[in-house]
Enzyme design. Structure first.
Site, PDB file in Angstrom:
ATOM      1  N   SER A 176      -9.542   1.594   2.820  1.00 36.64           N
ATOM      2  CA  SER A 176      -8.690   2.410   1.966  1.00 36.64           C
ATOM      3  C   SER A 176      -7.590   1.631   1.240  1.00 36.64           C
ATOM      4  O   SER A 176      -6.960   2.160   0.321  1.00 36.64           O
ATOM      5  CB  SER A 176      -8.042   3.518   2.803  1.00 36.64           C
ATOM      6  OG  SER A 176      -7.169   3.000   3.787  1.00 36.64           O
TER       7      SER A 176
ATOM      8  N   SER B  54      -9.811  -0.902   6.825  1.00 34.88           N
ATOM      9  CA  SER B  54      -9.157  -0.614   5.542  1.00 34.88           C
ATOM     10  C   SER B  54      -8.444  -1.793   4.907  1.00 34.88           C
ATOM     11  O   SER B  54      -8.118  -1.745   3.723  1.00 34.88           O
ATOM     12  CB  SER B  54      -8.169   0.552   5.711  1.00 34.88           C
ATOM     13  OG  SER B  54      -8.879   1.755   5.906  1.00 34.88           O
TER      14      SER B  54
ATOM     15  N   LYS C 221       0.837  -1.206   0.000  1.00 31.95           N
ATOM     16  CA  LYS C 221       0.000   0.000   0.000  1.00 31.95           C
ATOM     17  C   LYS C 221       0.870   1.253   0.000  1.00 31.95           C
ATOM     18  O   LYS C 221       1.905   1.314   0.657  1.00 31.95           O
ATOM     19  CB  LYS C 221      -0.904  -0.010   1.231  1.00 31.95           C
ATOM     20  CG  LYS C 221      -1.930   1.100   1.296  1.00 31.95           C
ATOM     21  CD  LYS C 221      -2.782   0.959   2.561  1.00 31.95           C
ATOM     22  CE  LYS C 221      -3.866   2.003   2.650  1.00 31.95           C
ATOM     23  NZ  LYS C 221      -4.699   1.844   3.881  1.00 31.95           N
TER      24      LYS C 221
END
Length: 610
Positions: free
Chosen positions: A293, A317, A216
């Site tokens: 996210s 997330s 990420k």
């Protein structure tokens, strides 16, 4: 008079846009003060999950709302009204005497399982040796890559070339997948060639040697930009890796790039319309969101670009996008995996976790990444990460806690398949115990106060300097976050103390807590979302319903895909356990995989080993 007219023209339409969808306000947010005796954590009973009344804003409506929210009228009138209507002022009506808990760290039990005969390495070997009998499509996981490398069928270098070709195709496709937003073919080949040499010389570093992994964008990864989903951060390429990236490199993994994310992690759709990122597509249905996210990480795994991805989880997330994209996602205990080197957006709610094609792959990644980091303040006294009991043939002796009122707060097709999954676990010898999860509305509000306050505090300089460069959704959320006071924050952390005490009591009677993962399947992407993004408070509140308890209290949770909706979108199941007991999550997760009778192939899928 002219100034007054200008004021009315600029603010009233936005107020109307936001308030036109308001249902009748019953006044429940303005509850009378509930007094609690000092030193006692008696629950006030079960409060049903509350839904948001707010409309879905996009396009000009979103632009107008963001403009007004950051005016004097917005700060003094509109946002305080929103706070009350969304029940986010609930903490102000409570009288809580417990001392606040600002960091949800819990000391590990001193007792160790002396009966554990197998080492972690032995258990991983058993997982890799297990045969899969599922007919039809199956994701290519770590086991498949290792078999190719060990047999000589493929080398990591050949796999890397396939990945580069797939990444090029992703960027050219219509619509583009946008799972991995920064990648460098030279870097990929360098790591792959080094891994190929190690396989040739029979000196591999770990079970992740030669395994493609994406990370990420919230983490620092050399030599990529640390954009964190924005267009204004990370102006220069990174020169130092985050702690988790260093461990991946030490394990021999091929880091294929950094993955897309919701801007600054403030959202659960994954919608990021800025020019560096664009909106990642759900591999199962490209006209639906991935969830966020850690959006790109989930999409990359589901699309076959890599069997392992790394995400962060402050409000679901890791687990929300894993659920929407039909992959397995683990949120570790708070502090279990170091988050040093990620942007410290929320220091009390965020955990790091792997997102993988299977529970076995999650177990392998977890066993390599989970250990204390001397340069990271949390998790220093954590117990050794084990996979104890993971390969047990059944679930005999396990007590599974279910709060059925809470469990049933989801869509009918989600509930139907999740209830069947509970029965499947019972058929394997586990007993289901009805438990009460008290004060869940307080958890929802207190978690929102903590995460938004911490993010707003960290991003205050950015909000002042880079306001116009932020997505509209981010500006709206940060404007709302500015309404919380120091008293709200302290009261929310007093509530954290209560809920951690409730969980400690619950975990004396059960080994874990079961819920659906997300109450619904992945939402649709609309054309206007591609240009302006969206602000959908109702979806955000609902998508985090089963997520927030683990983030707020620091307990671990895993989501496992168990089936599909009538529209073909993945549906997942969640298991949460006491602090540091990820092993029981993995044990139950393996059995949940057996419940899923088939795995549907995503619409977008790259068979890297073909």
């Amino acid at each position: 008079m002219a100034l007054l007219l200008l004021f009315l023209v600029s603010v009233l339409p936005a107020a109307a846009v936001y308030l036109c969808c308001v249902r009748r306000y019953t006044g429940s947010a303005a509850a009378a003060i509930h007094r609690r005796e000092p030193g006692r954590a008696e629950a006030r009973g079960r409060s049903p999950p509350r839904s948001s009344w707010a409309p879905r804003l996009c396009g000009n409506g979103l632009r107008l709302f963001v403009h007004v929210a950051n005016t004097a009228f917005g700060q003094i009138c509109l946002l305080p009204l929103m706070l009350r209507l969304e029940n986010l002022s609930l903490m102000r009506s409570l009288d809580i005497h417990e001392d606040p808990t600002f960091i949800p760290e819990v000391a590990a039990d001193i007792t160790e399982d002396k009966s554990e005969a197998k080492s972690t390495s032995d258990i991983i070997k058993q997982l890799l040796d297990a045969r899969s009998d599922s007919p039809g499509f199956s994701f290519k996981g770590i086991k498949d890559y290792l078999e190719c490398y060990r047999s000589g069928k493929l080398t990591p270098s050949q796999v890397a070339k396939n990945i580069i070709a797939a990444l090029e195709d992703c960027d050219k496709s219509t619509p583009p997948l946008r799972a991995i937003v920064q990648w460098d073919p030279e870097q990929i080949m360098l790591m792959a060639e080094a891994s190929t040499a190690r396989y040739r010389n029979k000196c591999t570093l770990s079970y992740l040697d030669g395994i493609p992994v994406c990370v990420k964008e919230e983490f620092k990864v050399v030599p990529y930009h640390h954009w964190v989903g924005t267009v204004y951060l990370g102006k220069e390429p990174e020169t130092e890796d985050a702690a988790v990236v260093k461990k991946l490199r030490e394990a021999g993994a091929i880091i294929v790039g950094v993955s897309n994310m919701h801007e600054l992690g403030i959202g659960t759709t994954g919608c990021n319309p800025n020019r560096y990122h664009k909106i990642p597509r759900n591999p199962y249905k490209p006209n639906h969101f991935t969830g966020g996210s850690s959006s790109g990480s989930a999409a990359a795994v589901a699309a076959g670009l890599c069997p392992v991805a790394i995400g962060t989880d402050g409000g679901g997330s890791v687990r929300i996008p894993s659920s929407f994209c039909g992959v397995v996602g683990l949120k570790g205990t708070f502090g279990r995996i170091s988050s040093r080197g990620s942007l410290p957006l929320s220091y009390s709610t965020v955990s790091v976790g792997p997102m993988c094609t299977s529970v076995a792959d999650v177990a392998i990644a977890y066993s390599i990444l989970a250990e204390p980091d001397p340069l990271y303040p949390y998790g220093q006294k954590q117990p050794k990460a084990t996979l104890s009991g993971m390969c047990a043939p059944d679930l005999k002796g396990l007590k599974l806690g279910v709060d059925w009122t809470f469990f049933k707060a989801c869509d009918e097709e989600v509930l139907s398949i999740c209830e069947k999954a509970v029965k499947h676990l019972q058929s394997l010898g586990a007993s289901v115990v009805e438990v009460s999860l008290p004060e869940m509305e307080e958890v929802r509000v207190a978690h929102a106060i903590c995460i938004l306050s911490e993010i707003r505090d960290f991003l205050q300089p950015d909000f002042n300097k880079h306001f116009q460069e932020m997505n509209l959704d981010t500006r709206a959320n940060l404007a709302l976050a500015s309404q919380f006071t120091a008293l709200d924050y302290i009261k929310a952390n007093r509530q954290r103390t209560r809920n951690m005490k409730f969980l400690k009591d619950i975990f004396t009677t059960v080994h874990c807590i079961l819920t659906p993962a997300v109450p619904s399947t992945a939402p649709r992407i609309y054309e206007s979302d591609l240009l302006t993004g969206i602000n959908d408070s109702a979806f955000t509140v609902r998508s985090m319903r089963f997520m927030q308890l683990a983030n707020f209290t620091g307990i671990p949770g895993i989501v496992v895909p168990i089936g599909y909706s009538a529209a073909g979108l993945p549906i997942s199941f969640q298991v949460m356990a006491k602090w540091w007991d990820e092993a029981v999550l993995l044990r139950i997760g393996l059995k949940l995989e057996q419940f899923r009778d088939q795995t549907k192939k995503p619409s977008i899928y790259y068979d890297i080993l073909a």
